[in-house]
Scaffold this active site. Structure first.
Site: not given
Ligand code: TRP
Length: 344
Positions: A122, A206, A209
């Site tokens: 991240k 993956k 969203k």
């Protein structure tokens, strides 16, 4: 003389899990988490949390956070989590999560957190500009779980390392405060098809969203037309479906679609290939799209119904918070005593 191992945790078995109230839920969330949450209710006492404290590590969103929190709670219920049987609640409503996280901050070592791959992914190169909260995220997660002495935690593969950290924190607390067996060492529940749902366009990515293309995912709120269209356009290859699992090697997109079919129909991959092996995607894709539409349509309808009545949903969440607090408060009180905090 060899020391006897410390006594293991001997309390009741309990499931805890949580999802962040971030943008829109998709099929990966359903198969990777929600469907498992539902199934576990028959075997365990289950506590399911909407983790809004974790959500603010991604930045402020004050106008949307409460709405997204309700949406995830609605998804739990719409998917089949029964609020009469299981506890559904919002993390920030039970203040003990933050309190236990502070105690655990003084247990966890910097080196343990520096190894967390999710933070590294991240933060990228910009660790110095990240919030301390993002770095500390897995310590709060350990507090979520151990505040209820949860023994089993259904999570995706990507959370395995955070679960290991929770075990390390539990063990060091038990050790440092001479409280053998006080906290359980929680076990991740990851197995089963649906553990990893991939993008409909690229089998190595993956389903997410945050992917800019909506065609890569099935949203829980997609209507039948959208589902049909996305499955029709999903990446495959010109070969028919294989007759056995070995034939899926090197065909990541095909493996993903077969995995989705198996998970949605709660059958094994072998059983699905026995039915569709040798057939083309002209047969398999419409069958998959129909199965998805049939399973997801009632969930979407129930989510719309719940979101249209925030008063009823809030009553469920208030009741959940009360029941969660009833478990958490005595455990936190015992932690305070063991740590040696002043008590009036
Ligand atoms: N980190 C988890 C995720 O992104 C969410 C989460 C927060 C969680 N606290 C938890 C999951 C406690 C299980 C248990 O999926």
């Amino acid at each position: 003389m060899i020391d006897a191992p410390p006594p293991a945790y001997a309390g009741p078995q309990r499931v805890f899990s949580g999802m962040q109230p971030t943008n829109g839920l998709h099929l990966g969330n359903y198969l990777g988490a929600l469907q498992k949450f539902v199934a576990l209710q028959t075997k365990y006492e289950c506590i399911y949390c909407v983790v809004d404290l974790h959500a603010i590590t991604a930045g402020p969103d004050p106008n949307e956070l409460a709405a997204k929190t309700r949406e995830v709670a609605a998804a739990y219920i719409a998917a089949g989590v029964d609020p009469a049987r299981s506890i559904i609640f919002v993390q920030s409503a039970v203040r003990e999560h933050s309190e236990l996280a502070w105690v655990f901050n003084c247990i966890a070592r910097m080196g343990w957190l520096e190894r967390m791959t999710q933070f590294k992914d991240k933060a990228g190169k910009h660790t110095e500009r990240m919030s301390v909260g993002l770095f500390d995220y897995p310590v709060l997660q350990a507090a979520d779980i151990l505040l209820y002495k949860a023994t089993h935690v259904p999570v995706g593969e990507d959370q395995k390392q955070h679960l290991e950290l929770s075990r390390d924190i539990a063990q060091k607390f038990n050790n440092d405060y001479q409280a053998p067996g006080f906290f359980p060492l929680p076990e991740p529940l990851i197995q089963g098809p649906g553990a990893r749902i991939m993008s409909l366009r690229e089998g190595a990515k993956k389903m997410s969203k945050s992917d800019p293309s909506d065609m890569t995912r099935i949203n829980l709120t997609d209507d039948t037309d959208a589902i049909m269209n996305k499955i029709k356009k999903a990446t495959t290859d010109p070969l028919p479906l294989p007759e056995s699992q070995e034939g899926l090697a090197g065909r990541a997109e095909v493996e993903n679609l077969v995995g989705i079919y198996a998970a949605m129909s709660e059958r094994s991959i072998d059983a699905v290939l026995r039915e569709f092996g040798g057939k083309g995607f002209g047969v398999f894709k419409p069958a998959l799209a129909e199965l998805l539409a049939a399973k997801l349509a009632p969930i979407a309808a129930e989510m719309r119904r719940l979101n249209a009545d925030p008063g009823a949903l809030d009553a469920i969440l208030r009741d959940g918070a009360e029941r969660a607090r009833a478990i958490a408060a005595p455990i936190m009180a015992e932690v305070r005593g063991r740590v040696g905090f002043w008590e009036a």
